[in-house]
Every structure is written in C-alpha cells, then in structure tokens.
Design a protein around this motif. Structure first.
Motif, PDB file in Angstrom:
ATOM      1  N   UNK A  84       0.851  -1.196   0.000  1.00 17.00           N
ATOM      2  CA  UNK A  84       0.000   0.000   0.000  1.00 17.00           C
ATOM      3  C   UNK A  84       0.883   1.240   0.000  1.00 17.00           C
ATOM      4  N   UNK A  85       1.276   1.672  -1.172  1.00 21.91           N
ATOM      5  CA  UNK A  85       2.141   2.834  -1.300  1.00 21.91           C
ATOM      6  C   UNK A  85       1.347   4.130  -1.380  1.00 21.91           C
ATOM      7  N   UNK A  86       0.193   4.103  -2.060  1.00 25.99           N
ATOM      8  CA  UNK A  86      -0.631   5.307  -2.206  1.00 25.99           C
ATOM      9  C   UNK A  86      -1.565   5.412  -0.998  1.00 25.99           C
ATOM     10  N   UNK A 111      -1.425   2.106 -14.903  1.00 22.78           N
ATOM     11  CA  UNK A 111      -0.895   3.470 -14.878  1.00 22.78           C
ATOM     12  C   UNK A 111       0.353   3.509 -14.003  1.00 22.78           C
ATOM     13  N   UNK A 112       1.361   4.258 -14.490  1.00 22.68           N
ATOM     14  CA  UNK A 112       2.559   4.492 -13.680  1.00 22.68           C
ATOM     15  C   UNK A 112       2.259   5.481 -12.564  1.00 22.68           C
ATOM     16  N   UNK A 113       2.766   5.179 -11.344  1.00 19.24           N
ATOM     17  CA  UNK A 113       2.797   6.206 -10.308  1.00 19.24           C
ATOM     18  C   UNK A 113       4.039   7.067 -10.477  1.00 19.24           C
ATOM     19  N   UNK A 114       5.167   6.401 -10.711  1.00 17.63           N
ATOM     20  CA  UNK A 114       6.402   7.131 -11.028  1.00 17.63           C
ATOM     21  C   UNK A 114       7.418   6.157 -11.603  1.00 17.63           C
ATOM     22  N   UNK A 115       8.362   6.714 -12.318  1.00 18.85           N
ATOM     23  CA  UNK A 115       9.497   5.969 -12.855  1.00 18.85           C
ATOM     24  C   UNK A 115      10.737   6.813 -12.579  1.00 18.85           C
ATOM     25  N   UNK A 116      11.694   6.260 -11.818  1.00 16.93           N
ATOM     26  CA  UNK A 116      12.854   7.029 -11.390  1.00 16.93           C
ATOM     27  C   UNK A 116      14.143   6.300 -11.759  1.00 16.93           C
ATOM     28  N   UNK A 117      15.072   7.056 -12.319  1.00 18.66           N
ATOM     29  CA  UNK A 117      16.425   6.543 -12.491  1.00 18.66           C
ATOM     30  C   UNK A 117      17.129   6.591 -11.135  1.00 18.66           C
ATOM     31  N   UNK A 152       4.358   9.887  -4.995  1.00 20.19           N
ATOM     32  CA  UNK A 152       4.584  10.889  -6.030  1.00 20.19           C
ATOM     33  C   UNK A 152       5.959  10.779  -6.678  1.00 20.19           C
ATOM     34  N   UNK A 153       6.795   9.907  -6.160  1.00 18.10           N
ATOM     35  CA  UNK A 153       8.146   9.776  -6.702  1.00 18.10           C
ATOM     36  C   UNK A 153       9.169  10.636  -6.002  1.00 18.10           C
TER      37      UNK A 153
END
Length: 721
Positions: A84-86, A111-117, A152-153
């Motif tokens: 449960x991240x959101x 749907x993506x919540x976020x994509x981070x390098x 939110x990333x």
C-alpha cells in the motif's frame, strides 16, 4: 511429506528471491514474480480476462492466457515488492527495481505512479510506513545507500549504509507503535534506523541476505552461508545452519495456534517450517528444483490465507493451515518416538561406559583402586593472549589450554563464528606430541566481540579413559591490537590522521572501557597516569599504529590512519559511556583527497553518460530508418538497394552494440565510485553519535546534490556545513 491443497504450473522460469503477493484491486491476491526473460509475471486466478496496452518506463503488457499477464521490463529485475504505497488507495502498488531504476505501477488502473532513475541501483525493496513519515514509502536498498520514495516519486528519506544493501525489513523494534528500518549489508552488519538515526547495530558472520519481521520485536534472518535464525531486537534467540542457501523466509501460522512459524525455502528445493521460539522443525516438503519464493494469501477465495511456495521452474504449491495442522500432529508423534529412541541409545552407551570403567578398576591391583581413572579434581584452565608470531605464522591471538595435573589433552574443538572456515576448528595432536597443554592460534578478521566455545578431550597417558570439558571464553572487540606503550605524558601535537572530541566522563571510566575492549597482558589501573592517558597499540593485521590519549580537561584524541577503525572506537566508547550525542573533529587527508577525486570523476562520467545516451538514441533512429528502407527495397523488389541498406544496418547495429557496452562499462564505473563516496560518508557519520551522526548524512547529501565539494569536505572534518 505434506500434501498441498492445490498445484499449478506457470510455464515460466522464475528468478529466486523475487516473488510477492499483491492485492492490486484491493481484495484479490495475485501471485507476482520476476522471470528469467526480464519480465514480471502476474497470476490472477480470479480474473479470466487479459488486457493489452502500452505503458511508460520501457514496459508493456501482453496477454499470455486468461490468468497470466506479463510486464516486459527489458532490464534485469533485481527487486520486486507489492504494498500500500498510495495513502488514498485501498489497493497494492507494484514496485519493480532494476540495477538503474525504480518503477511504481498501478496494476489495476494500468498506470505508472512514477518511474525514477536510481544511480545506486535497487537490490531490495520494501513498502510500508516508517517512523517519522506520514505517508508510506517504497524503501530501496542499493549501492551503500537507502532511498525512500513516496507515491509521487519524491524521495524524502535517504541514508547510507556500511556497504551494499542486501536486505531490508520494517519492524516495530522498540515497540512504540511505529516501524523502524532494519538493514543488512555486505559488511556483515545489521543496523536499526529510527527515522535517519541509527539506534542499534550488531555484526553477523556472513551477509544477511534476507530479513523478515515476526510478531513483536522479533525478526527472522538468513545468511549467505546457509544460516537461518531469529532475533529478538538484536539478541539472537536461535540459529541453525545448512549446507544449502536460504532463498526466501516467511512468517506463517501453520498449525493455527496463533503463533507464527518461520517457513524457509531453500536452494535445494526443500521447504521447512520451524517453531519461531525454539527452531524445531514442524513441517517440510520438497520441490524438484530450487525454491523461487514464498508468499501467503487467500488464493482460493475461502476467507483464509494459504501458504504459497514457488519453484524456479514455475511450479506453484499451496498449503492450507487447517490441513497442515493435522499433518503436524502426526509428525509430532513420530518425532516424539524418534527422540525417545535416541535417548535410549544414549543411555545404553553411557551404561556401557560405566560398566567398562568398573571392570577396569576392579581388575587393577588392590593397592591402587583408582588405576586408569581420571582424577576427580581434574580441571582445564584457559588463557587468551597476544602472540607476535614468527616466520611461519604471523601475529595472532593465542588460546592456551592447560590441565592442572598429569592428564593430557587428546583433542580440542573450537567453535567461533567468523574465524574459522565452517566456524569450527579441530586440533588433534599426534600421539608423540600429547601433553598437558595445547595452543590454538586465532585470527579474528574483524573488530567484533566473540564468544569462543571450547570442547577439550582430556585423558590419561596410555589409557582409553577420557573426559570432555566444555567451556566458553570471551574475546574482546579490539583483541587484534597489542599494547606497545602506556606512557603518561600526552603528545604535544596530534598526528596527521586523528579524531578529537570532548567528553565529561572521568578518565577512570575510559580506562575501564579499554580494559574491557582490548586484550591486555595486565589490566590498566584507573588511578594511574596522574589524570591523563596516553596509550599506543600496534595492529596485528597490518602493523599500523593506534594511539588513544585523554587530557584531564576531558579532551580525547584517537590517532589512526584507518578511518573505519576510528569510527568503531568512537561507537564502542559512546555505547560504553551511554553518550547520546557526540561531535568530533576529524582529519584524514588521504580520505578527503580521494573524495575530491571521486566527485570529479562522477561529474565526468555523468557527462559521458549523457553523450552516450544521445548517441544511442541517434543510432536507434538510424536503425528504424534503415529497416524501413530495406523493407521498401524488398517489396519493390530492388535487391541491390536491399543489400546496401542491410549492410549499413549491420554496421549501425554493431556500432550500437559497442556504444551500449561502453555505456554499461561507464555505468559500472559510476556505481563503484558512488559506492566509495557513500562509504566515506558512512565512515564520517560513524565518527559521530546520535543526531550529530544523522546530520552528517543529511548535510552530505545536500552537498552532493549541489556539487559543493568545499562544503562536503568541511562536513567530514567538523560534522557541520
């Protein structure tokens, strides 16, 4: 052998240690696993409809059958977690980690919540609430660092560890109603973080590859050498060791008694469950291949959770606690009978020994009724000291065993975690070398306190009678340092590499700490030295020097070229004196010079990385264009042009592969340098205690983000920006 309530075959090869359960719609459990084809498999037995759609983050969905969907990541999946991240959604979010990125994905809404390098990579991921943070975090352990991402990333949480992070667990360590973070890393240490402050630390004999929370303040752990056990806080409850490696551990109440068992999946395909309080095996099963992972969830929609076990070849078995309980009752009766038979055999053997002793004594001369019998007052004495070694054997710690009479020591077994291969060492002298004393050389590789367990076989010459002595000796933390000078005058000026700080404790307390943590030929007297202290030690491992001095006014200095050793000494002293906060001044010119070089290399590598990325994108565009031209030429048909376009396509493809290999090499070099930078920050933080320690980490991160080398060097020296 237990019988599963259901079995199924996923028909995909799974990666070990990357299996989880997620309720992506908020109610139904879906088995999720990483495959060897760089995909994430989601098995949804409640759903009979697949979808096909495009998503960002270089991943796409594709329907395989009515129950299985695949997420193509196109990179090696290094970590996988669902939780449960959101905070506003009553459903789990899938978090996928790769060596260079983290993706949080809403499976239900596609749907993506976020994509981070992530430059430090993602070795392990856990999702949950952490003390001091309102929203849940996806905590990512990587290259000597831990980052916490919200939905939110953003990454409000960041700290460093002593080495590459291999395991994470969220656990209410201090029972205050909020979770602390437990971290296992390649330096064999387990650390406990409350927010960004380390509140506990212990050392193991190998890397803790798995951590799993149990009820209360207990946690399960597995080491790379096959050890599995349970800690209550940082006090070990029990441990067992196997020749195989534990792949996954899980807390699950097998017998339905309200107390969870520790279920372990092994690399040889074995699955067993142990009583979490005693370590006794209560259930076991076997797969034909290595276990890939364990999970629990209501997979049959019966209103109760099942234990789900997966193997690397895609076989899935589910076990129900109601059926396992009856199986365990039958196994318990069999185990009880087996234990009674073993006790019977042991008692019969003991009886035969007594009868043999009686015959031996009765057949002896009447003038010596005790001939051949070991004297009743025989004792075994042990001493631990420093031995400076010789040409054949270097400096070491020496364990000397001696009997108090003419009895001889036939053999000695020494058990000490982390010193010997296999943790045990047996000394069995030849018959002509048997005496009443025996010496064992010890080479502790790390500065940690050790308990040495000894079993000695003591007997009389020319007889078969013997007695086993069992005893334990404690080895202090800094036993591999030999005191070479204990002079009262303080040095006029500090050496080049040192840490300096002020404490309000009396010098007598510091002397007590030295007596407890160093192996001295004779204890220092707290009253000696006229109120000051100046000691010099020689390291047995490399011959380097260590100096500890204290002024009557409370200024203390530790001089050593080893920054890690300085941190260990500061942490040990602070723990002994119960110091909640300690700020120091540190001067390590070589470390600071390397730090500046590394930061310059990072800037250069990042520039090269951007250029390589642009070059890869350009060549990928050329390939798409050449493919279209070659296909057009084939359809015309224009074979000459088609050969020309395919030749150019081959050349561009070779260039693309070479560029990719260069980029991989660039990335690996960047990871190694970032590791060294994070290690230096960790060393600097360990020179401080309490909030001052956390401040060093936070300030260093700000300095790195702004690329402020001057500020970073000042933080390492003084602990302040």
């Amino acid at each position: 052998m237990a019988v599963p309530v259901f079995t199924l075959q996923l028909n995909h090869k799974l990666l070990p240690g990357r299996v989880t359960i997620g309720k992506y719609d908020g109610s139904h459990s879906c088995l999720t696993a990483a495959t060897t084809a760089d995909k994430v498999l989601i098995h949804s037995p409640h759903r009979r409809l697949g979808t096909t759609s495009q998503m960002s983050g270089a991943a796409t969905w594709s329907q395989v059958n009515k129950e299985i969907s695949l997420l193509s990541v196109n990179r090696n999946v290094s970590a996988l977690c669902a939780g449960r991240l959101h905070p506003d959604l009553e459903q789990d979010i899938l978090v996928v980690g790769t060596p260079s990125s983290v993706l949080a994905y809403n499976v239900e809404n596609n749907k993506d919540l976020f994509y981070k390098e992530v430059a430090d990579g993602a070795n392990i991921i856990v999702v949950g609430h952490l003390s001091g943070y309102e929203n849940p975090l996806a905590l990512v352990g990587g290259n000597c660092s831990i980052q916490g991402f919200d939905y939110k990333g953003n990454d409000p949480y960041w700290t460093v560890s002593g080495d590459n992070v291999r395991s994470l667990a969220l656990l209410d360590y201090d029972l205050d109603g909020e979770n602390e973070l437990i971290v296992g890393s390649d330096d064999f240490d387990l650390r406990v973080f409350k927010e960004d402050v380390m509140v506990g630390e212990t050392s193991e004999t190998e890397v803790a590859t798995i951590l799993a929370p149990l009820r209360g303040s207990k946690m399960a752990y597995a080491l790379a050498n096959g050890t599995v056990g349970v800690y209550n806080k940082l006090h070990r409850v029990w441990r067992v060791k196997s020749k195989n490696r534990a792949v996954s551990v899980l807390s699950y109440d097998i017998d339905g008694d309200g107390v969870e068992e520790l279920v372990t999946g092994w690399s040889n395909g074995k699955v067993d469950a142990r009583n979490s309080r005693t370590g006794e095996v209560v259930f076991k099963d076997n797969f034909n291949n290595s276990v890939a992972g364990l999970a629990d969830g209501d997979y049959r929609l019966e209103g109760r959770s099942q234990l789900i076990c997966c193997s690397v070849d895609g076989e899935v078995r589910g076990y129900d606690s109601s059926r396992l309980g009856s199986l365990m009752e039958g196994n318990a009766h069999q185990d009880a009978v087996r234990d009674l038979l073993q006790k019977k055999q042991a008692l019969l053997m003991e009886l035969r020994n007594y009868e043999s002793n009686t015959r031996s004594s009765s057949g002896a001369a009447q003038t010596n009724m005790n001939a051949g019998m070991i004297p009743a007052k025989t004792s075994l004495q042990t001493t631990v000291s420093i031995n400076m070694g010789n040409k054949s054997k270097g400096p070491h710690v020496e364990l000397c065993l001696t009997t108090n009479n003419e009895t001889i020591i036939r053999a000695v077994l020494v058990f000490a975690e982390g010193i010997f291969a296999g943790e045990t060492h047996v000394v069995h002298p030849r018959d002509e070398e048997l005496t009443s004393s025996l010496k064992v050389a010890l080479f502790p590789p790390r500065d940690v306190p050790l308990d040495i367990h000894i079993k000695a076989l003591v007997g009389l010459p020319r007889t078969e009678q013997f007695h086993v002595f069992e005893l334990t000796r404690h080895l202090p933390r800094f036993s591999m340092y030999n005191l070479i000078s204990a002079s009262a005058p303080l040095p006029e000026e500090l050496p080049q590499n040192f840490v300096s700080f002020f404490i309000s404790e009396r010098i007598q307390r510091v002397v007590l700490w030295i007596n407890q943590n160093f192996l001295l030929s004779s204890e220092l007297e707290p009253e000696s030295g006229g109120g000051s202290l100046s000691l010099s030690f020689s390291a047995l491992r490399d011959g380097s020097l260590l100096s500890i001095s204290m002024h009557p006014a409370g200024r203390m200095a530790i001089a050593t070229s080893n920054m890690t050793l300085a941190g260990d000494l500061v942490q040990s002293l602070a723990s002994f004196l119960n110091l909640s906060n300690l700020q120091v001044t540190a001067e390590f010119p070589d470390e600071l010079a390397h730090l500046g070089e590394w930061l310059e290399k990072v800037a250069n590598l990042q520039e090269v990385r951007i250029q390589l990325g642009a070059d890869l994108a350009h060549r990928a565009g050329l390939i798409r264009n050449l493919i279209v031209r070659a296909e057009d030429a084939r359809l015309l048909p224009d074979l000459t042009s088609m050969r020309e376009w395919h030749t150019q396509l081959l050349e561009v493809n070779d260039d693309l592969i070479n560029s990719y290999n260069i980029r991989c090499s660039n990335h690996n070099e960047l990871l190694e340098i970032l590791k060294q930078i994070n290690l230096t920050i960790q060393k600097a933080a360990r020179l401080r205690v309490g909030q001052n320690k956390a401040d060093v980490v936070n300030l260093s991160r700000s300095a790195l983000q702004s690329n402020n080398l001057h500020s970073l060097l000042k933080i390492v020296r003084t602990g302040e920006a």
